[in-house]
Design a protein around this motif. Structure first.
Motif, mmCIF file in Angstrom:
data_model
loop_
_atom_site.group_PDB
_atom_site.id
_atom_site.type_symbol
_atom_site.label_atom_id
_atom_site.label_comp_id
_atom_site.label_asym_id
_atom_site.label_seq_id
_atom_site.Cartn_x
_atom_site.Cartn_y
_atom_site.Cartn_z
ATOM 1 N N THR A 1 0.815 -1.220 0.000
ATOM 2 C CA THR A 1 0.000 0.000 0.000
ATOM 3 C C THR A 1 0.847 1.268 0.000
ATOM 4 O O THR A 1 0.335 2.362 0.187
ATOM 5 C CB THR A 1 -0.906 0.004 1.243
ATOM 6 N N LEU A 23 0.931 -3.656 5.298
ATOM 7 C CA LEU A 23 1.014 -2.379 6.011
ATOM 8 C C LEU A 23 2.312 -2.366 6.799
ATOM 9 O O LEU A 23 2.918 -3.411 7.025
ATOM 10 C CB LEU A 23 -0.157 -2.231 6.982
ATOM 11 N N GLU A 75 -3.232 11.428 8.145
ATOM 12 C CA GLU A 75 -4.244 10.442 7.790
ATOM 13 C C GLU A 75 -3.588 9.076 7.550
ATOM 14 O O GLU A 75 -2.550 8.977 6.923
ATOM 15 C CB GLU A 75 -4.979 10.894 6.525
ATOM 16 N N SER A 76 -4.212 8.041 8.084
ATOM 17 C CA SER A 76 -3.714 6.689 7.863
ATOM 18 C C SER A 76 -4.588 6.009 6.830
ATOM 19 O O SER A 76 -5.807 6.182 6.825
ATOM 20 C CB SER A 76 -3.748 5.906 9.171
ATOM 21 N N PRO A 77 -3.983 5.223 5.943
ATOM 22 C CA PRO A 77 -4.790 4.540 4.932
ATOM 23 C C PRO A 77 -5.615 3.401 5.504
ATOM 24 O O PRO A 77 -6.541 2.915 4.874
ATOM 25 C CB PRO A 77 -3.737 4.005 3.965
ATOM 26 N N VAL A 78 -5.262 2.998 6.720
ATOM 27 C CA VAL A 78 -5.806 1.744 7.236
ATOM 28 C C VAL A 78 -7.323 1.780 7.368
ATOM 29 O O VAL A 78 -8.013 0.814 7.047
ATOM 30 C CB VAL A 78 -5.159 1.417 8.591
ATOM 31 N N GLU A 86 -10.613 -1.354 5.471
ATOM 32 C CA GLU A 86 -11.225 -2.305 6.411
ATOM 33 C C GLU A 86 -11.805 -3.548 5.724
ATOM 34 O O GLU A 86 -11.997 -4.569 6.369
ATOM 35 C CB GLU A 86 -12.334 -1.615 7.215
#
Lengths: 257, 69
Positions: free
Chosen positions: A22, A45, A57-60, A64
Motif C-alpha cells: 500500500t 502495512l 491520515e492513515s490509509p488503514v 477495512e
C-alpha cells in the motif's frame, strides 16, 4: 478461474493470488483504486511511530474490507522485528506478519540468521509468520520446518523491478516447498507475474511495480490478469522445451509431393 | 512532578502518571483504534495503559499502522 482451488495459507483461503503493498502510490485514492483493481484480498502495512506533532491520515481506516498483513520492514534484528510484530498484532488485531529482517541497508537483503530465530520465536508466540527470505531452497525449507505458514522468497532486490533473477531457484523452491510460496520483491511488470506462477508460485506480492507504474491502476489490472493467466498456464502444464523443430501441421498429403 | 523519558526516539519531559495520562497529555485519544504502545522494548496491552506508571528514563514507543510494502 473456476477450475482452480482457492489458495490456503494457515487458516485462511484466498480466491485472489495477488497480495498488494500500500506504499509509494501517487496519492491515497490511486492506492485504493489499485487495491480494488488488482483483485487482492490481502494488503501489506507497516508499523511506524505516531507523529506526536500532528495527526496524519492513515490509509488503514479505508482498507477495512481487506485482510491485513503487517510487515516488519526496516527491522535489522530479530528483537526489533518481534516487538514490531507484537505491536502490529495489538494494533491491527491480526496474528499474521510478513517478517522482514534486513541484513544490509543497501541491498535490503534478508538477514537469514535473525530471520530463522525470529520465525521460531513468533511461531511459538502464536503468530502466522510469512518470512521474506532469500531465493534459497534450504532456507525456505528451514523456515517451513520452524512453522512458517508460507515462505516469501525474493524475485530480486526489493523495489528493483528486475523480475525473477533466478528462475531455476524459484522453481526448485516451489517444487520442494511444503507450504505456499509467495514470491515477494523485485517483480516489475505483468510478465514477471506470469513467469512466477508458471514456475509454480502460489501467490505474488507486489508494491513498487504497481505504485510506481506510469499508470498504477492500469498496472494493477494487468497484474490481476497476469496472475490468472500465469496460474492457468501452470495448471495447464507447459510443453517441454526441445532444441529441434517439430512440425505442428500433418506431414501426410503435402501438395506437390 | 515531571520526569524525562524517551518518547518515540526523543528525550521528552513529561508529567508523572500512567501511559494513559501520557497519551492525554500529548493530545492523543486513548480510545483511538489502532494505536499500540511498547515500554522499554516490551508491548503494553491497551487494558494496562491506565495501570502502567511512567518511570524516569523509560523508552516509550507509540505506534500505529501506515502504508507499507
Amino acid at each position: 478461474m473456476s477450475d482452480d482451488t482457492p489458495l490456503t495459507i494457515a487458516d485462511r483461503q484466498f480466491s485472489s493470488r495477488v497480495f498488494l503493498g500500500t506504499s509509494a502510490y501517487p496519492n491515497l485514492q490511486v492506492m485504493l483504486d489499485c487495491v480494488e483493481e488488482s483483485g487482492t484480498e490481502l494488503v501489506t502495512l507497516s508499523i511506524r511511530r505516531l507523529d506526536l506533532e500532528g495527526y496524519a491520515e492513515s490509509p488503514v481506516d479505508l482498507l477495512e474490507d481487506y485482510d491485513f498483513l503487517p510487515n516488519t520492514a526496516g527491522c535489522e534484528t530479530a528483537r526489533d522485528a518481534i516487538l514490531t510484530a507484537q505491536l502490529a498484532r495489538e494494533s491491527l488485531e491480526t496474528n499474521w506478519v510478513k517478517l522482514e529482517i534486513i541484513g544490509d541497508r543497501e541491498t535490503l537483503y534478508p538477514d537469514v540468521e535473525q530471520l530463522l530465530s525470529a520465525t521460531d520465536e513468533l511461531v511459538k508466540d502464536g503468530f502466522t509468520v510469512l518470512p521474506y527470505c532469500n531465493d534459497d531452497p534450504v532456507i525456505c525449507k528451514r523456515l517451513a520446518d520452524l512453522g512458517a505458514a508460507a515462505v516469501m522468497p525474493m524475485g530480486s532486490l526489493i523495489g528493483s523491478g528486475m523480475g525473477v533473477a533466478n528462475p531455476a531457484n524459484i522453481e526448485l523452491i516451489c517444487r520442494q516447498a511444503e507450504v505456499p510460496v509467495v514470491i515477494d520483491a523485485g517483480l516489475g511488470t505483468a510478465s514477471d507475474v506470469v513467469q512466477s506462477f508458471e514456475l509454480g508460485c502460489d501467490a505474488v506480492l507486489l508494491n513498487t511495480a504497481v505504485a510506481r507504474a506510469r499508470n498504477p491502476v492500469a498496472m494493477a489490472r494487468a497484474v490481476r490478469h497476469a496472475a490468472e493467466a500465469g496460474r492457468a498456464a501452470h495448471l495447464a502444464g507447459r510443453i517441454p522445451k526441445r532444441p529441434h523443430a517439430e512440425a505442428s501441421s500433418p506431414q501426410m498429403g503435402l501438395v506437390g509431393s | 512532578m515531571s520526569l524525562t523519558i524517551n518518547l518515540n526516539g526523543e528525550e521528552t519531559r513529561v508529567e508523572q502518571g500512567s501511559l494513559q495520562d501520557l497519551l492525554q497529555q500529548r493530545g492523543i485519544d486513548p480510545s483511538a483504534r489502532r494505536i499500540a504502545i511498547a515500554r522499554n522494548g516490551a508491548l503494553v496491552k491497551r487494558d494496562s495503559w491506565p495501570k502502567e506508571t511512567l518511570s524516569e528514563g523509560d523508552r516509550i514507543e507509540i505506534v500505529r499502522p501506515l502504508a507499507g510494502g
